[in-house]
Motif scaffolding. Sequence first.
Motif, PDB file in Angstrom:
ATOM      1  N   ALA A  20      55.777  78.663 -27.379  1.00 56.39           N
ATOM      2  CA  ALA A  20      56.350  79.644 -28.308  1.00 56.39           C
ATOM      3  C   ALA A  20      56.275  79.167 -29.755  1.00 56.39           C
ATOM      4  N   LEU A  21      56.235  77.870 -29.967  1.00 54.95           N
ATOM      5  CA  LEU A  21      56.159  77.326 -31.322  1.00 54.95           C
ATOM      6  C   LEU A  21      54.732  77.360 -31.874  1.00 54.95           C
ATOM      7  N   PHE A  22      53.743  77.458 -31.012  1.00 55.38           N
ATOM      8  CA  PHE A  22      52.346  77.399 -31.437  1.00 55.38           C
ATOM      9  C   PHE A  22      51.965  78.477 -32.456  1.00 55.38           C
ATOM     10  N   PRO A  23      52.321  79.769 -32.267  1.00 59.54           N
ATOM     11  CA  PRO A  23      51.974  80.768 -33.302  1.00 59.54           C
ATOM     12  C   PRO A  23      52.607  80.473 -34.660  1.00 59.54           C
ATOM     13  N   LEU A  24      53.807  79.924 -34.647  1.00 63.90           N
ATOM     14  CA  LEU A  24      54.458  79.566 -35.906  1.00 63.90           C
ATOM     15  C   LEU A  24      53.688  78.465 -36.623  1.00 63.90           C
ATOM     16  N   LEU A  25      53.212  77.497 -35.871  1.00 61.91           N
ATOM     17  CA  LEU A  25      52.431  76.419 -36.483  1.00 61.91           C
ATOM     18  C   LEU A  25      51.088  76.922 -37.004  1.00 61.91           C
ATOM     19  N   LEU A  26      50.480  77.866 -36.297  1.00 61.45           N
ATOM     20  CA  LEU A  26      49.235  78.462 -36.792  1.00 61.45           C
ATOM     21  C   LEU A  26      49.472  79.228 -38.091  1.00 61.45           C
ATOM     22  N   ALA A  27      50.554  79.984 -38.147  1.00 57.11           N
ATOM     23  CA  ALA A  27      50.876  80.716 -39.374  1.00 57.11           C
ATOM     24  C   ALA A  27      51.144  79.753 -40.515  1.00 57.11           C
ATOM     25  N   TYR A  28      51.818  78.647 -40.221  1.00 55.96           N
ATOM     26  CA  TYR A  28      52.089  77.634 -41.242  1.00 55.96           C
ATOM     27  C   TYR A  28      50.779  77.047 -41.783  1.00 55.96           C
ATOM     28  N   ALA A  29      49.873  76.713 -40.887  1.00 55.94           N
ATOM     29  CA  ALA A  29      48.579  76.168 -41.323  1.00 55.94           C
ATOM     30  C   ALA A  29      47.817  77.184 -42.171  1.00 55.94           C
ATOM     31  N   PHE A  30      47.876  78.446 -41.791  1.00 55.79           N
ATOM     32  CA  PHE A  30      47.218  79.510 -42.549  1.00 55.79           C
ATOM     33  C   PHE A  30      47.794  79.605 -43.960  1.00 55.79           C
ATOM     34  N   VAL A  31      49.113  79.594 -44.072  1.00 55.58           N
ATOM     35  CA  VAL A  31      49.762  79.694 -45.394  1.00 55.58           C
ATOM     36  C   VAL A  31      49.416  78.479 -46.249  1.00 55.58           C
ATOM     37  N   MET A  32      49.454  77.288 -45.669  1.00 58.52           N
ATOM     38  CA  MET A  32      49.154  76.081 -46.436  1.00 58.52           C
ATOM     39  C   MET A  32      47.710  76.080 -46.934  1.00 58.52           C
ATOM     40  N   TYR A  33      46.798  76.542 -46.099  1.00 59.34           N
ATOM     41  CA  TYR A  33      45.389  76.538 -46.479  1.00 59.34           C
ATOM     42  C   TYR A  33      45.098  77.560 -47.595  1.00 59.34           C
ATOM     43  N   TYR A  34      45.638  78.758 -47.460  1.00 66.82           N
ATOM     44  CA  TYR A  34      45.322  79.808 -48.420  1.00 66.82           C
ATOM     45  C   TYR A  34      46.206  79.825 -49.655  1.00 66.82           C
ATOM     46  N   ALA A  35      47.330  79.127 -49.610  1.00 68.66           N
ATOM     47  CA  ALA A  35      48.179  79.086 -50.809  1.00 68.66           C
ATOM     48  C   ALA A  35      47.628  78.055 -51.761  1.00 68.66           C
TER      49      ALA A  35
END
Length: 71
Positions: free
Chosen positions: A56-71
Amino acid sequence: MQECITVQHDQVDKLDAKANAAQVSASTLVGAALVLQAVLLGANSSLLHRLLQVVALFPLLLAYAFVMYYA
């Protein structure tokens, strides 16, 4: 010419502030989720239950990686 440079600097500053706000929000969210996961994982000993919580934590970590990369 000087006005154009000033306007561009202001735009860059605004975009940088938005990116910083997104990074802080994402970091806070992931930090809170990890603390909650640690509390919940410590309370239950079932292997299947632990696996479901980690998945259940995996999608949250993917979203976090996405935000860090594109921000």
